[in-house]
Design a protein around this motif. Sequence first.
Motif, mmCIF file in Angstrom:
data_model
loop_
_atom_site.group_PDB
_atom_site.id
_atom_site.type_symbol
_atom_site.label_atom_id
_atom_site.label_comp_id
_atom_site.label_asym_id
_atom_site.label_seq_id
_atom_site.Cartn_x
_atom_site.Cartn_y
_atom_site.Cartn_z
ATOM 1 N N THR A 179 41.506 31.732 40.908
ATOM 2 C CA THR A 179 41.330 30.452 40.219
ATOM 3 C C THR A 179 42.522 29.550 40.481
ATOM 4 N N ASP A 180 43.727 30.116 40.437
ATOM 5 C CA ASP A 180 44.966 29.394 40.723
ATOM 6 C C ASP A 180 45.810 30.258 41.654
ATOM 7 N N PRO A 181 45.954 29.886 42.924
ATOM 8 C CA PRO A 181 46.712 30.709 43.884
ATOM 9 C C PRO A 181 48.180 30.877 43.524
ATOM 10 N N GLN A 182 48.703 30.062 42.623
ATOM 11 C CA GLN A 182 50.117 30.145 42.260
ATOM 12 C C GLN A 182 50.390 31.236 41.218
ATOM 13 N N ILE A 183 49.407 31.622 40.461
ATOM 14 C CA ILE A 183 49.627 32.536 39.336
ATOM 15 C C ILE A 183 50.205 33.897 39.753
ATOM 16 N N GLN A 209 54.014 33.096 40.504
ATOM 17 C CA GLN A 209 54.728 32.334 39.481
ATOM 18 C C GLN A 209 54.617 32.951 38.085
ATOM 19 N N THR A 210 53.523 33.647 37.805
ATOM 20 C CA THR A 210 53.313 34.211 36.464
ATOM 21 C C THR A 210 53.268 35.732 36.472
ATOM 22 N N SER A 224 46.035 37.699 33.867
ATOM 23 C CA SER A 224 45.797 36.259 33.756
ATOM 24 C C SER A 224 44.334 35.901 33.952
ATOM 25 N N ASN A 256 42.641 35.794 36.609
ATOM 26 C CA ASN A 256 42.722 34.812 37.693
ATOM 27 C C ASN A 256 41.915 35.219 38.913
#
Length: 553
Positions: free
Chosen positions: A478-482, A485-486, A534, A536
């Motif tokens: 859903t969000d490639p940064q998660i 980054q998370t 997450s 994700n």
Amino acid sequence: MTDAIERESMEFDVVIVGAGPSGLAAACQLMQKANSAGQELSVCVLEKGAEVGAHILSGALLDPRALIELFPDWQERGAPLHTPVVRDEVYLLKNGEKARKIPNALVPGTMHNTGGSTPNYVISAGNLCRWLGEQAEALGVEIFPGFAAQHAIVEEGVVKGVITGDMGVAADGSETANYMPGMELRAKYTLFSEGSRGHIGKRLISDFALDEGRDPQHYAIGFKELWDVPAELHEPGLVLHGSGWPLAGNADGGWFLYHGDQQQVMVGLIIDLAYRNPYLSPFDEFQRMKHHPLLKRYLEKGKRVSYGARAITKGGMNCLPKMTMPGALLLGCDAGTLNFAKIKGIHTAMKSGLVAADSIVEALRAGDQGGAELTSFTRQWEASWAWQELYEQRNFGPAIHKYGTLGGGAYNRLNQLLGNKLPTVHDTQRDEILTHAQDAEKLEYAKPDGKISFDKLSSVFLSSTNHDENQPCHLKLTDPQIPIQTNLPEYAEPAQRYCPAGVYEVVEGEEGPRFQINFQNCIHCKTCDIKDPSQNITWTAPEGGGGPRYPNM
């Protein structure tokens, strides 16, 4: 959903998504009922695996009750039930060396596999499905292996069928020379029997609010290996179950070792995905478990011939969603009909398929043109022995989550002795919750020895997994940064460990860490879709025919 692409369309009375036990039981029952009444009926089964049975993975012990209802002459028809259970043993592993055998009188009745009027059998679930597929085709069912249903067709709140995945799409989304758009398969009724965490079933549960008022669904990951063993170590029909080490203190779960036919044993570990430590590696726990002397003695002179892993829908009655919606039904493990107290789900999945077929035939004979919500299914399902089984064992999973393996087991045993009169236990915590990495104990695992324990990549090789590399990744972020980054700072990116196939890696580069998805390794276990903290990652069906090709699993 609908889309704007011009597609070929085929019409059927019933479309069944997934050639597993529930889907094939429904297909066979539909045609038997129609043929005996001289009724015209068109039934199609879609199977994303390269062949029927390719993606089927289960322990497996079969209670043949539903099979007997479907085919009373199953023996004459040559059903692959060759090994009745002759002896049960249950153990508590105290540590890596010691084990305590549980007296038979203290073992819950649901785990007894002998002593009834009809024995349970050690089987290959994949071979059972292959045989059911043959019976279905002989009855007139059309089966399309290698075609993955990608979306449900929903028009004005009614499920009208499915759209199969496009073929020949390159990794960058462009059309290759082999491009072929997916087809629309439209039906009066569509049955979703995709197995645990079905990607279409998951969306339908959300879109139609089928889980409203239910506890959150709960899952486990199940591992299985098939071993050839020497004749002197093989006892056909011996069934071993156990719990405790190596999971004690970190996760709930249990192991099994079944002696089948042809000098083979099936060894496996089931780990509850409600575990909290982000450093836990279910795969490595399984490999470690096999070194216990109780299990090792059967394996050390043998040869591992197959490996697989699969999510298991185990929440039981308290988590079972509504199984009907306009134009469609949700069946088997797609809904969550497993009786985890018995460690069996094939018989209840098949029964859901039988009930679905009966309700559809009934509706069509009454002149139904499809699209209605089959409330008759709910009435018949709740009157069935399968529903009664799930109701009686509704506390099994929640009690283990709340009180631990031993405490939960004691609660359930007492509940059985008291005639199922203890209060219902609810578990409303979600499986994806993890402890932050800084607060969790780091777990270390020994290097595999290549004889009893193995690494992920050599294991994936034995699953015969294959995907065309030039296709879009079917594991969607859903969000490639998660991940970086998370999940990396907060949970040490657990996808590296909960995935049993080495799909997810954190790779160090000149510009820092990056998240890499090796989708070619994916064995379709769906654990990432469940356990990502997450939420994700979404598992979708890859191009039809991709994934594992399990033999005899």
